[in-house]
Design an enzyme around this catalytic site. Structure first.
Site, mmCIF file in Angstrom:
data_model
loop_
_atom_site.group_PDB
_atom_site.id
_atom_site.type_symbol
_atom_site.label_atom_id
_atom_site.label_comp_id
_atom_site.label_asym_id
_atom_site.label_seq_id
_atom_site.Cartn_x
_atom_site.Cartn_y
_atom_site.Cartn_z
ATOM 1 C CG ASP A 190 -7.589 -5.390 5.200
ATOM 2 O OD1 ASP A 190 -6.971 -5.554 6.258
ATOM 3 O OD2 ASP A 190 -7.881 -4.267 4.746
ATOM 4 C CD GLU A 228 -9.752 -1.371 7.994
ATOM 5 O OE1 GLU A 228 -8.876 -1.940 8.663
ATOM 6 O OE2 GLU A 228 -9.578 -0.981 6.826
ATOM 7 C CD GLU A 238 -2.977 -1.215 2.234
ATOM 8 O OE1 GLU A 238 -2.704 -0.721 3.331
ATOM 9 O OE2 GLU A 238 -4.064 -1.746 1.974
#
Ligand code: GCV
Length: 691
Positions: free
Chosen positions: A381, A409, A309
Site C-alpha cells: 500500500d 500518506e 476495506e
C-alpha cells in the site's frame, strides 16, 4: 467571487531576463494567428495572453488571418484550417499522430518565418501551447524548432480521494478539498487554475471523488469515514454539478470520471440487490449511464473500489471481479466510457501481498474490453519502497493501469519534502519479464489504448496547493512521467525547479539535489532500508494518522522475533516471490541474490545475518536509521543556505517544514531502533541505541 491568493506553482511565467532571448521570443511570437472555434482554443488564447504578459511583458497581438505585414509570427491550429500550416507541413504527418500528440516547428511560409503549433486534436493544441510556453520559461532557444510529441500513455488520470459535500480529503495534507460541491454548479477560479496546471503536464482525466464512496458495512466512530458520501454524485440532481465541473476541465482537454459505489443500484435505485448478473441491475446501470451521458456527453467513465476495506462489491453476490466490472462496462460501452477497476483487495489472507494476484491473475482475459484493471505499484500500500506488483507481468489479456500515489500518506504527508519521482522511475523501469527480458512496466502500460497511469491526487485548499511548496514537484513529475516515462528524474527536476524558482544556478542545483536525495533519506529513517515497511501508527479508528511510528502494531508485516526479522515471502514461504516471472522468482527467493533494499520483505533472517560487506542485518538497520536522520538534517541545512535567494514567503514556509521533518525523522529513528533492540537484544556497535 472571492478567492484567496494562491500559488501559481510552475506556471509563474516570470519575465525572461536574458535580453537576447527575450528579443528573439518577442520577434517570433508577439503576433499570433490562432484558430478559433473549439472551447480548447479559448484556453489556448487565454494562456498565451497570460504567459506572454508575464514572460515577455506584453500580451500577443491576436490575428484572425495571417498577418501579411509581419515578418515572423506564431500560428496555432489544425492543418486544414490554416495555410501557413497546410502549405508547409504534410497534413498526413499530423493526422497520423496519436490523438493527443502535436508538432511545434519553425517553417518558412511565403516571405514569412512562422513558429507553428499544430495537432490532430484541439487537446493537442492545448498541450503544444503549454510546451511552447515551457520552452520560454526554461530559456530555450526557439529559432529552429522541430518538436514532435506523442504521449507514451493513453490515459493520464488523477484520482482525488476528496469526499464530496464535506470537503475533507482522505489522506490529504493540504487542507480541504478544492471542490465545493455545495456551491456547484457555481464555479471557482481555482478550478480553472487547477485545470491549467494539469493541462500543462498533459493530464487528460480527473476523478474528483474518493474511491471510498460510502460508509463501510462495519462503520467506525471515525468522522473522516462517516464523511464518505461520494455515492451521492450519481444522483440525478447532482449530475448538473458534475457537468459544471466537467465544463471547466473540458476546455483543457480533461475528461471527468466518477468513483461509484458498487451498491448504487440499491442505494440510488431502490433495488434489492446489486448482483451483476441480475437483469434489473444491468438495466439500472444502463439507464444510469444513459442519463449521465445525456448531461455530460464526454464523460470518461467509472472508477470502482470493490470488495475492499468495507466497500461493497461482486463478492457480496459470489461473483468474480470480472463479472462485477463487466456490467458497468457494458453500460458505458455505447457511450465510449471506460471502467477503471481497482485491484486493491485484501482480507483474510495471512500475507496480504499475495492476494491481488491470487484474485486477478486467474481471471485474466475475462474483462470486457473497456475495463482497465488499476494496480497499485506495490503489493502492500504505497509504502516508502515496495517490490513492484507481480500483476504487471501476469495479465497479458487485460488492459492494465498503474496507480501511483502523489500524496505522501507514508512518506511524510504534507510535511516531509519527499520527492516521489525517483521511486516512480524505479517502478516504471522495472523489468517484469512479461514478454521475456526487456519488458519494463512502462512498456507494459504503453502497449495498449485502454491503459495508462492513475495518480492519487495531492492538492487541497492550501495557498500552496500541496501542503509544502516543494511537494508541488510531485504533481509536476507525475504528469511529466505519464507523458514520457523515458524522461530522467534529473531532467524533470531541473525543469520543475527552473520554472518554480527561476534560473539562479545555486538554487537550481541545491533544490534539485535535495529533491533527488530525499526519497533515500525517507526510506532510511522510516524503515531501516532493508525492505521492512508498514510500521506506522494506525490506532483503533480506520483513518488514524499513518504518520507516527508504531512498529509493534504490525507484527505480521515486520516479522520481528527473538531470532530474527523480516517476512518469509519466498516460494516456500507465503509464495509471493513465486508470482513473478522467471528469473525474478529465483532472484528474490535467494537471500544471497535478493537486492539488499528488499531483503527483509522477502526473507526472515537472523538478526546477525551477515550482509556482503560483513555488516549484520541489525547493525545495518541501526546505521540506516541514523543515516536517514543525518540526511534530513543535511537537507534542512542546504535549504537554509538558500535564505535570501528564494522569496521570503516560500523560504520560511519550507524552512519550518524542515524543522518538523527533522524532529519526525528522529522520532522514527528512535522508535525503530528501540524496537529492533528490544527484539534482538543486540547492541549498536556505535553505542547510539539505548539499551
Ligand atoms: C482510499 C489505504 C489508505 C486508505 C485508502 C486505501 C485505498 O488503505 O490508507 O485511506 O482508501 O488505501 O487505496 O483504497
Amino acid at each position: 467571487m472571492f478567492e484567496t491568493n494562491y500559488d501559481d506553482c510552475w506556471l509563474r511565467y516570470e519575465r525572461v531576463d536574458d535580453d537576447e532571448l527575450r528579443t528573439s521570443y518577442r520577434q517570433r511570437l508577439s503576433h499570433a494567428y490562432v484558430s478559433e472555434g473549439a472551447p480548447e482554443l479559448g484556453a489556448v488564447r487565454a494562456e498565451l495572453g497570460r504567459g506572454f504578459e508575464g514572460l515577455l511583458g506584453r500580451e500577443p497581438h491576436l490575428w484572425q488571418h495571417p498577418p501579411r505585414s509581419i515578418e515572423r509570427f506564431l500560428v496555432i491550429g489544425h492543418p486544414e484550417e490554416m495555410r501557413p500550416i497546410s502549405e508547409t507541413i504534410d497534413p498526413d504527418e499530423i493526422w497520423t499522430l496519436a490523438e493527443d500528440g502535436y508538432v511545434i516547428r519553425t517553417v518558412e511560409w511565403e516571405e514569412h518565418e512562422c513558429t507553428v503549433v499544430t495537432a490532430p486534436s484541439d487537446r493537442g493544441l492545448v498541450y503544444g501551447t503549454f510546451h511552447l510556453l515551457r520552452l520560454l520559461a526554461l530559456g530555450e532557444p526557439i529559432d529552429d524548432l522541430d518538436i514532435v510529441e506523442e504521449p507514451a500513455n493513453n490515459s493520464r488520470i488523477l484520482n482525488h480521494w476528496d469526499n464530496p459535500f464535506r470537503r475533507s480529503v482522505e489522506r490529504g495534507y493540504a487542507g480541504q478539498s478544492i471542490f465545493d460541491w455545495e456551491r456547484l454548479p457555481d464555479l471557482r477560479e481555482r478550478y480553472v487554475d487547477y485545470a491549467r496546471l494539469l493541462a500543462s503536464l498533459g493530464i487528460n482525466g480527473i476523478v474528483p471523488n474518493n474511491v471510498n464512496t460510502g460508509i463501510p458495512s462495519r462503520p467506525t466512530a471515525n468522522d473522516a469515514v462517516a464523511e464518505r458520501a461520494g455515492w451521492q454524485l450519481l444522483e440525478s440532481e447532482n449530475l448538473e454539478k458534475v457537468e459544471a465541473l466537467a465544463s471547466v476541465f473540458r476546455r483543457y482537454g480533461i475528461r471527468t470520471y466518477l468513483s461509484v459505489n458498487y451498491a448504487a443500484p440499491i442505494r440510488l435505485g431502490g433495488l434489492e440487490t446489486a448482483d451483476p448478473l441480475d437483469p434489473e441491475v444491468q438495466q439500472w446501470w444502463q439507464d444510469k449511464a444513459d442519463e449521465v451521458y445525456d448531461v455530460i456527453p464526454d464523460f470518461g467513465g467509472f472508477l470502482v473500489k470493490a470488495d475492499s476495506e468495507g466497500q461493497p462489491g461482486p463478492y457480496d453476490y459470489d461473483r468474480s471481479h470480472a463479472e462485477g466490472a463487466n456490467v458497468l462496462a457494458e453500460a458505458l460501452e455505447p457511450h465510449g466510457g471506460r471502467v477503471w477497476w481497482r485491484a486493491f483487495v485484501y482480507s483474510e489472507h495471512d500475507d496480504r501481498a499475495v492476494q491481488a494476484y491470487e484474485t486477478f491473475e486467474p481471471i485474466d482475459g475475462e474483462f470486457h474490453e473497456n475495463v482497465t484493471v488499476q494496480i497499485k505499484n506495490g503489493p502492500i500500500d504505497f509504502q516508502q519502497r515496495e517490490p513492484i506488483s507481480t500483476l504487471f507481468g501476469a495479465m497479458p489479456e487485460t488492459d492494465l493501469g498503474c496507480e501511483l500515489q502523489l500524496t505522501g500518506e507514508y512518506t511524510g504527508q504534507g510535511v516531509h519534502a519527499t520527492y516521489h519521482v525517483p521511486m516512480w522511475k524505479e517502478i516504471l523501469e522495472f523489468d517484469t519479464y512479461a514478454d521475456g527480458e526487456g519488458t519494463p512496466v512502462k512498456d507494459v502500460l504503453a502497449d495498449r489504448e485502454g491503459q495508462g497511469i492513475a495518480g492519487v491526487g495531492i492538492v487541497g485548499e492550501d495557498p500552496n496547493w500541496t501542503g509544502n511548496y516543494l511537494l508541488q514537484s510531485n504533481l509536476y513529475g507525475f504528469g511529466r512521467l505519464c507523458w514520457d516515462p523515458d524522461l530522467t528524474a534529473e531532467e524533470i527536476t531541473d525543469e520543475w525547479v527552473r520554472q518554480t524558482f527561476g534560473h539562479d544556478e545555486t538554487v537550481v542545483e541545491t533544490v534539485s539535489d535535495m529533491l533527488l536525495e530525499s526519497w533515500d533519506a525517507c526510506i532510511d529513517y522510516h524503515t531501516g532500508g532493508l525492505g521492512l515497511m508498514h510500521m506506522m501508527y494506525n490506532g483503533e479508528a480506520a483513518l488514524e494518522n499513518h504518520y507516527d511510528p508504531a512498529p509493534e502494531e504490525w507484527p505480521e508485516y515486520v516479522g520481528a522475533t527473538g531470532d530474527g526479522i523480516g517476512v518469509d515471502r519466498t516460494s516456500s514461504g507465503s509464495g509471493y516471490a513465486a508470482q513473478y516471472r522467471a528469473p525474478l522468482t529465483d532472484l528474490y527467493d535467494d537471500p544471497e541474490t535478493c537486492p539488499e533494499e528488499l531483503l527483509l520483505f522477502f526473507h526472515h533472517l537472523p538478526w546477525e545475518y551477515e550482509l556482503p560487506d560483513g555488516t549484520t542485518v541489525v547493525q545495518r538497520l541501526y546505521d540506516n536509521c541514523f543515516d536517514g536522520v543525518e540526511a534530513v538534517r543535511e537537507l534542512r541545512a542546504r535549504w537554509n543556505g538558500l535564505e535570501g535567494r528564494v522569496d521570503d514567503r516560500r523560504y520560511r514556509h519550507v524552512a519550518e517544514r524542515f524543522d518538523e521533518h527533522v524532529v519526525q525523522a528522529e522520532r522514527w529513528r528512535d522508535a525503530l531502533c528501540a524496537y529492533f533492540y528490544d527484539h534482538s537484544t543486540v547492541a549498536d556497535e556505535n553505542g547510539r541505541v539505548p539499551r
